[in-house]
Scaffold this active site. Structure first.
Site, PDB file in Angstrom:
ATOM      1  N   ASP A   1     -36.527  24.472  21.440  1.00  0.00           N
ATOM      2  CA  ASP A   1     -36.957  23.289  20.796  1.00  0.00           C
ATOM      3  C   ASP A   1     -36.972  22.057  21.562  1.00  0.00           C
ATOM      4  OD1 ASP A   1     -37.269  25.110  18.540  1.00  0.00           O
ATOM      5  OD2 ASP A   1     -35.623  24.829  17.747  1.00  0.00           O
TER       6      ASP A   1
HETATM    7  N1  URA Z   1     -32.979  28.671  18.109  1.00  0.00           N
HETATM    8  C1  URA Z   1     -33.314  27.682  17.797  1.00  0.00           C
HETATM    9  O1  URA Z   1     -33.180  27.370  16.599  1.00  0.00           O
HETATM   10  N2  URA Z   1     -34.013  26.722  18.395  1.00  0.00           N
HETATM   11  C2  URA Z   1     -33.898  26.652  20.033  1.00  0.00           C
HETATM   12  O2  URA Z   1     -34.414  25.870  20.637  1.00  0.00           O
HETATM   13  C3  URA Z   1     -33.352  28.064  20.323  1.00  0.00           C
HETATM   14  C4  URA Z   1     -32.848  28.989  19.474  1.00  0.00           C
END
Ligand code: URA
Length: 239
Positions: free
Chosen positions: A105
């Protein structure tokens, strides 16, 4: 497989095909010590030694780059409005076909692999391969013992069921810190898994993929090429 010299040079990020023609005309390209006579000349990238302006090219069919992803950039190849992880690559590591293997993310930090090897990326990302990814999460509140059991069984959020995951805490660390290992890569997976047990992720960092650890000497936004043994370690178990 034999390849045209100009195509080889552009694939290795040495120059464009047009520039390759100029370099060949200037006698600046040697194949096994002999000046190349045409940009169309065929060579075997695995066996032939190519030098440009006195510098020998180290052939790489694919590149594998470890990045310590900072918050605020997208795990994407391009975006009109926001910087992507590819924008952070130094010029000598840029080449056509690179992409982030698996998304973090925008606000997640840590270990990201950037490559142009689609087959390896697929193998690393498919849950069938059982390549676990380890994250450190800072949470709104401490992990409860029942959360560990729920993660072990596999939690559900809405109509999405997540595969069993390992959740643990380390004594001596901040009380709201937790470690999670997952083998899937569903959208916002770790965040949604904690939501499913009534908690909230405040910050998330990826520390390991398989047996490959984030190189802590890399500053945020920093990156480097991986060695062969490091690439292989992705598919070793890790601990
Ligand atoms: N899980 C999440 O919620 N975000 C990420 O970036 C990676 C795994």
């Amino acid at each position: 497989m034999p390849e045209r010299l100009d195509k080889f040079l552009s694939s290795q990020n040495i120059c464009t095909r047009k520039e390759a023609a100029k370099l060949v005309r200037a006698g600046a390209v040697l194949i096994n010590g002999v000046p190349a006579d045409s940009p169309a000349q065929k060579l075997d990238p695995e066996a032939d030694r190519v030098a440009v302006e006195g510098r020998e090219i180290q052939y790489r069919q694919y590149v594998y780059i470890m990045m310590n992803k900072p918050a605020g950039v997208l795990s994407a190849t391009e975006d009109k409005h926001t910087s992507t992880v590819l924008d952070l690559l130094p010029p000598d590591l840029r080449r056509r076909g690179l992409f982030p293997a698996g998304r973090l993310d925008k606000d997640t930090t840590g270990l990201l692999l950037i490559t142009d090897d689609g087959e390896l990326a697929h193998k690393m990302l498919t849950p069938k391969s059982h390549v676990y990814k380890l994250y450190r999460a800072m949470l709104e509140k401490p992990v409860a013992p029942e959360d560990i059991i729920a993660f072990e069984k596999g939690v559900t959020w809405g109509d999405v069921a997540f595969a069993p995951a390992k959740l643990y805490v380390c004594p001596g660390e901040e009380p709201n810190a937790a470690y999670v290992e997952i083998r899937e890569g569903k959208f916002h997976q770790v965040k949604r898994m904690f939501q499913a047990v009534g908690n909230q992720v405040l910050a998330l960092e990826r520390l390991r993929i398989g047996g490959l650890y984030l190189d802590k000497s890399l500053p945020e936004g920093g990156c480097r090429l991986l060695e062969k043994a490091e690439i292989a370690s992705i598919f070793s178990k890790g601990s």
